[in-house]
Scaffold this motif. Structure first.
Motif, mmCIF file in Angstrom:
data_model
loop_
_atom_site.group_PDB
_atom_site.id
_atom_site.type_symbol
_atom_site.label_atom_id
_atom_site.label_comp_id
_atom_site.label_asym_id
_atom_site.label_seq_id
_atom_site.Cartn_x
_atom_site.Cartn_y
_atom_site.Cartn_z
ATOM 1 N N THR A 181 -30.711 -12.834 -23.186
ATOM 2 C CA THR A 181 -32.055 -12.800 -22.612
ATOM 3 C C THR A 181 -32.758 -14.126 -22.850
ATOM 4 O O THR A 181 -33.475 -14.633 -21.980
ATOM 5 N N GLY A 182 -32.544 -14.686 -24.026
ATOM 6 C CA GLY A 182 -33.154 -15.970 -24.363
ATOM 7 C C GLY A 182 -32.726 -17.055 -23.384
ATOM 8 O O GLY A 182 -33.534 -17.883 -22.960
ATOM 9 N N ILE A 183 -31.474 -17.030 -22.984
ATOM 10 C CA ILE A 183 -30.963 -18.046 -22.057
ATOM 11 C C ILE A 183 -31.649 -17.929 -20.692
ATOM 12 O O ILE A 183 -31.991 -18.937 -20.068
ATOM 13 N N VAL A 184 -31.897 -16.710 -20.252
ATOM 14 C CA VAL A 184 -32.601 -16.529 -18.965
ATOM 15 C C VAL A 184 -34.020 -17.101 -19.059
ATOM 16 O O VAL A 184 -34.511 -17.747 -18.125
ATOM 17 N N VAL A 185 -34.661 -16.905 -20.200
ATOM 18 C CA VAL A 185 -36.009 -17.463 -20.407
ATOM 19 C C VAL A 185 -35.943 -19.001 -20.431
ATOM 20 O O VAL A 185 -36.770 -19.681 -19.825
ATOM 21 N N LEU A 186 -34.927 -19.533 -21.098
ATOM 22 C CA LEU A 186 -34.782 -20.996 -21.140
ATOM 23 C C LEU A 186 -34.493 -21.561 -19.750
ATOM 24 O O LEU A 186 -34.964 -22.646 -19.403
ATOM 25 N N GLU A 187 -33.751 -20.801 -18.940
ATOM 26 C CA GLU A 187 -33.498 -21.244 -17.562
ATOM 27 C C GLU A 187 -34.812 -21.343 -16.787
ATOM 28 O O GLU A 187 -35.014 -22.268 -15.994
ATOM 29 N N ALA A 188 -35.719 -20.390 -17.054
ATOM 30 C CA ALA A 188 -37.033 -20.444 -16.387
ATOM 31 C C ALA A 188 -37.793 -21.693 -16.833
ATOM 32 O O ALA A 188 -38.398 -22.391 -16.014
ATOM 33 N N LEU A 189 -37.744 -21.998 -18.123
ATOM 34 C CA LEU A 189 -38.438 -23.198 -18.620
ATOM 35 C C LEU A 189 -37.814 -24.466 -18.045
ATOM 36 O O LEU A 189 -38.529 -25.396 -17.655
ATOM 37 N N GLU A 190 -36.493 -24.477 -17.988
ATOM 38 C CA GLU A 190 -35.792 -25.662 -17.462
ATOM 39 C C GLU A 190 -36.156 -25.875 -15.996
ATOM 40 O O GLU A 190 -36.364 -27.003 -15.543
ATOM 41 N N ARG A 191 -36.257 -24.784 -15.251
ATOM 42 C CA ARG A 191 -36.580 -24.875 -13.823
ATOM 43 C C ARG A 191 -38.007 -25.394 -13.614
ATOM 44 O O ARG A 191 -38.265 -26.231 -12.747
ATOM 45 N N VAL A 192 -38.933 -24.905 -14.428
ATOM 46 C CA VAL A 192 -40.322 -25.374 -14.358
ATOM 47 C C VAL A 192 -40.377 -26.877 -14.635
ATOM 48 O O VAL A 192 -41.019 -27.653 -13.924
ATOM 49 N N ASN A 193 -39.648 -27.282 -15.662
ATOM 50 C CA ASN A 193 -39.617 -28.697 -16.040
ATOM 51 C C ASN A 193 -39.016 -29.542 -14.910
ATOM 52 O O ASN A 193 -39.563 -30.586 -14.536
ATOM 53 N N ARG A 194 -37.943 -29.068 -14.326
ATOM 54 C CA ARG A 194 -37.228 -29.849 -13.311
ATOM 55 C C ARG A 194 -37.964 -29.829 -11.971
ATOM 56 O O ARG A 194 -38.156 -30.869 -11.349
ATOM 57 N N GLU A 195 -38.415 -28.652 -11.552
ATOM 58 C CA GLU A 195 -38.985 -28.542 -10.204
ATOM 59 C C GLU A 195 -40.456 -28.933 -10.143
ATOM 60 O O GLU A 195 -40.918 -29.464 -9.146
ATOM 61 N N LEU A 196 -41.194 -28.626 -11.185
ATOM 62 C CA LEU A 196 -42.626 -28.941 -11.164
ATOM 63 C C LEU A 196 -42.933 -30.213 -11.949
ATOM 64 O O LEU A 196 -44.048 -30.716 -11.910
ATOM 65 N N GLY A 197 -41.949 -30.716 -12.691
ATOM 66 C CA GLY A 197 -42.154 -31.936 -13.469
ATOM 67 C C GLY A 197 -43.072 -31.748 -14.660
ATOM 68 O O GLY A 197 -43.623 -32.716 -15.191
ATOM 69 N N THR A 198 -43.223 -30.510 -15.101
ATOM 70 C CA THR A 198 -44.116 -30.216 -16.217
ATOM 71 C C THR A 198 -43.523 -30.737 -17.527
ATOM 72 O O THR A 198 -42.392 -30.387 -17.883
ATOM 73 N N THR A 199 -44.259 -31.557 -18.211
ATOM 74 C CA THR A 199 -43.847 -32.025 -19.541
ATOM 75 C C THR A 199 -43.798 -30.801 -20.456
ATOM 76 O O THR A 199 -44.763 -30.038 -20.531
ATOM 77 N N THR A 200 -42.663 -30.615 -21.131
ATOM 78 C CA THR A 200 -42.449 -29.349 -21.829
ATOM 79 C C THR A 200 -42.017 -29.597 -23.267
ATOM 80 O O THR A 200 -41.120 -30.407 -23.518
ATOM 81 N N MET A 201 -42.684 -28.919 -24.187
ATOM 82 C CA MET A 201 -42.275 -29.002 -25.595
ATOM 83 C C MET A 201 -41.977 -27.592 -26.083
ATOM 84 O O MET A 201 -42.785 -26.685 -25.905
ATOM 85 N N VAL A 202 -40.810 -27.444 -26.692
ATOM 86 C CA VAL A 202 -40.337 -26.124 -27.100
ATOM 87 C C VAL A 202 -40.007 -26.137 -28.583
ATOM 88 O O VAL A 202 -39.112 -26.861 -29.023
ATOM 89 N N ILE A 203 -40.715 -25.328 -29.346
ATOM 90 C CA ILE A 203 -40.368 -25.129 -30.758
ATOM 91 C C ILE A 203 -39.320 -24.032 -30.843
ATOM 92 O O ILE A 203 -39.449 -23.000 -30.181
ATOM 93 N N THR A 204 -38.295 -24.263 -31.634
ATOM 94 C CA THR A 204 -37.310 -23.209 -31.856
ATOM 95 C C THR A 204 -36.693 -23.365 -33.246
ATOM 96 O O THR A 204 -36.707 -24.452 -33.827
ATOM 97 N N HIS A 205 -36.150 -22.252 -33.747
ATOM 98 C CA HIS A 205 -35.359 -22.314 -34.980
ATOM 99 C C HIS A 205 -33.881 -22.451 -34.660
ATOM 100 O O HIS A 205 -33.050 -22.534 -35.560
ATOM 101 N N ASN A 206 -33.576 -22.457 -33.362
ATOM 102 C CA ASN A 206 -32.191 -22.441 -32.944
ATOM 103 C C ASN A 206 -31.747 -23.830 -32.487
ATOM 104 O O ASN A 206 -32.081 -24.276 -31.387
ATOM 105 N N ALA A 207 -30.984 -24.514 -33.326
ATOM 106 C CA ALA A 207 -30.587 -25.892 -33.040
ATOM 107 C C ALA A 207 -29.758 -26.007 -31.765
ATOM 108 O O ALA A 207 -29.744 -27.062 -31.119
ATOM 109 N N ASP A 208 -29.089 -24.924 -31.360
ATOM 110 C CA ASP A 208 -28.287 -24.980 -30.132
ATOM 111 C C ASP A 208 -29.144 -25.250 -28.898
ATOM 112 O O ASP A 208 -28.680 -25.832 -27.921
#
Ligand SMILES: Nc1ncnc2c1ncn2[C@@H]1O[C@H](COP(=O)(O)OP(=O)(O)OP(=O)(O)O)[C@@H](O)[C@H]1O
Ligand SMILES: [Mg+2]
Length: 241
Positions: A181-208
């Protein structure tokens, strides 16, 4: 807002930021001198142990909190010289937030949750369009309780991007989700960043998750301990944890 020292080509220019919380007699040094620049359209992943200052930094960049010392510029505008109302305008107009818990209103549908934000924005996307960007074009009339955790988080992302913010700040957006499920959410963030050019900062505990970033910043005890460009950016679907 004053416009000293800034550079319009940078989204953020951060100089020697410190934040000290006073808890009675005790001082907690959450940030101890953080300097960084973030460029337009960058996707930055922030890593670091619990208590290292990640949320404090993101909250200051988003105008939710103010530092003890140091300067923050958003483009040419100095946020650290802005008064409360200017900071509120900055936040409303330019910043989208996504948190670990989705904070959707249970009695409103996905479309209505997004519309709440678009109603108070200048030139928003249609709620249906924002929900389509995150892959929920077929869940417009569902209530939060009728959506999975990952779908609820994608509604929260749609809500955050519907006002077309320049910056999307995400504090552990996949923290409550399993990896699929997390990967689907990250795909949404990646798409927003790529298609809308939104500067994106993501905090995570997951180094992957750093695999999908343009750049990874590691915080340690209120300092930036590493700041590296990712040589081989990967799609979220290629990440495994
Ligand atoms: N409102 C506050 N009042 C007092 N201390 C605070 C406050 N917010 C954060 N702190 C302290 O500042 C330090 C940094 O906290 P912060 O929330 O930025 O860490 P973090 O890296 O986001 O951690 P986590 O990964 O656990 O979310 C911690 O020691 C924390 O206890
Ligand atoms: Mg945190």
């Amino acid at each position: 807002m004053s416009t000293r020292d800034g550079d319009a080509n940078r989204v953020f220019h951060v100089v020697e930021l410190t934040k000290t919380y006073h808890m009675g007699e005790v001082e907690v040094h959450a940030l101890r001198g953080v300097s960084l620049d973030v460029g337009p359209g960058e996707l930055v992943v922030l890593l670091g142990p619990s208590g290292s200052g990640k949320s404090t930094l993101l909250n200051i960049l988003g105008g939710l909190d103010v530092p003890s010392s140091g300067k923050v510029f958003y483009g040419p505008e100095e946020l650290t010289a802005a008064d409360e109302s200017a900071l509120t305008r900055y936040r409303r107009k330019h910043v989208g937030f996504v948190f670990q818990f989705y904070n959707l209103i249970p009695s409103l549908t996905a479309r209505e949750n997004v519309a709440l934000v678009t109603e108070i924005s200048d030139a928003p996307m249609e709620p249906d369009e924002a929900l389509a960007v995150v892959g929920l074009g077929d869940r417009l009339d569902h209530f939060p309780a009728q959506l999975s955790g990952g779908q609820q988080q994608r509604v929260a992302i749609a809500r955050a991007i519907a006002k077309r913010p320049s910056v999307l700040l995400c504090d552990e957006p996949t923290g409550a989700l399993d990896s699929t499920t997390g990967i689907v959410v990250l795909e949404a963030l990646e798409r927003v960043n790529r298609e809308l050019g939104t500067t994106t900062m993501v905090i995570t505990h997951n180094a992957d998750i750093a695999g999908m970033a343009d750049r990874t910043i590691w915080l340690s005890d209120g300092h930036i301990s590493r700041d590296e460009v990712n040589p081989a950016k990967r799609a979220p679907s290629e990440l495994r944890w």
